[in-house]
Design a protein around this motif. Structure first.
Motif, short mmCIF file in Angstrom:
data_model
loop_
_atom_site.label_atom_id
_atom_site.label_comp_id
_atom_site.label_asym_id
_atom_site.label_seq_id
_atom_site.Cartn_x
_atom_site.Cartn_y
_atom_site.Cartn_z
N GLU A 242 -7.04 3.04 -8.19
CA GLU A 242 -7.54 3.27 -6.84
C GLU A 242 -7.34 1.98 -6.04
O GLU A 242 -7.53 0.88 -6.57
N GLU A 244 -8.13 0.09 -2.23
CA GLU A 244 -8.80 0.07 -0.92
C GLU A 244 -8.51 -1.27 -0.26
O GLU A 244 -8.70 -2.32 -0.88
N HIS A 246 -8.45 -3.51 3.66
CA HIS A 246 -8.74 -3.60 5.08
C HIS A 246 -8.11 -4.88 5.62
O HIS A 246 -8.39 -5.98 5.09
#
Length: 273
Positions: A242, A244, A246
């Motif tokens: 996974e 993630e 930003h």
């Protein structure tokens, strides 16, 4: 049926082409390795001879003569200094080339898993011990949020450590001015996981879709194989990744691994009529 047959034919041709290219690439990488070793050895010999020149120069200066090495041999001393500098650069490039060849071979010629029971916490500890000097040198703060009682899992600890090393090196390179690296582990009823989070610049969305592609890299001296190797190792364990990220805040990779090895399903024998 015809469409399905054409698709299978296409997949078979594509598979054969990939195998042929892989074999060719592996042969080339192997052939590069031989002269690479010879260059490395001869650079070491050159370095040894250069140290002798430095020693002779200083011994000549210490034999009671009034002239200093700089005054007696300015041209030779400058030549020795430049040779020392050139050798340092050459050794660095040889080491980088050796790393690229090693990464390439690991990507295209994966070793079979050596499964044993181990906890992700143990693998994290060994990985941090290996990279701690480099982390400290870069001024990076390390935070560990490891589960207290993590169940042992059937994994290959050596290959899993290799995957974590690649992720940690990526995280270090993403944090150019210090930063915080967070390592965390946990488990659910069916799987265990380990995450690597950095406080770097993050990955733009258009790059996230490509970062696992072979040879795709955003670094000036990257190989584009590190994350491909991580993906291969995780998939070989039957796990998943996974991601993630930003922009401006950082990136987190989480690797999931099943608690039990997947066993082949057997068809049940037909019962009596």
């Amino acid at each position: 049926d015809a469409t399905e047959a054409r698709q299978k034919t296409f997949e078979a041709i594509e598979s054969e082409r990939v195998q042929a290219l892989t074999l060719l690439a592996a042969s080339v990488a192997h052939e590069i390795g031989n002269p690479l070793n010879a260059l490395h050895i001869h650079l070491q010999l050159m370095e040894r001879e250069l140290k002798k020149l430095k020693g002779d120069e200083w011994r000549a200066a210490g034999e009671g003569k009034s002239t200093s090495p700089v005054a007696r041999h300015p041209a030779q001393r400058e030549a020795v200094r430049k040779l020392d500098q050139y050798l340092t650069v050459a050794k660095g490039e040889i080491n980088r080339l050796d790393y690229i060849v090693t990464q390439f071979l690991q990507a295209i010629r994966p070793a079979p898993l050596q499964i044993k029971l181990a906890t992700l916490n143990e693998v994290v500890d060994k990985t941090l011990t290996l990279l701690l000097p480099e982390l400290e040198n870069r001024g990076i703060t390390v935070k560990q949020k490891l589960a207290r009682q993590l169940v042992a899992t059937p994994v290959d600890p050596t290959q899993l450590q290799q995957a974590l090393v690649n992720l940690l090196k990526n995280a270090m390179q993403a944090m150019t001015k210090g930063g915080t690296l967070t390592l965390q582990t946990g488990e659910t009823g069916e799987a265990v996981w380990v995450s690597v989070a950095d406080t770097g610049g993050g990955i733009p969305q258009e790059q996230i879709n490509r970062i696992f592609e072979p040879f795709y890299t955003t670094k000036k001296k990257g190989t584009g194989l590190g994350l491909m190797i991580v993906q291969r190792i995780v998939r070989a364990h039957g796990g998943r990744i996974e991601l993630e990220s930003h922009v401006g805040r950082g990136t987190t990779f989480r690797l999931w691994f099943p608690l039990h090895e997947k066993k082949p399903r057997l068809l049940e024998a037909p019962g009596p009529d």
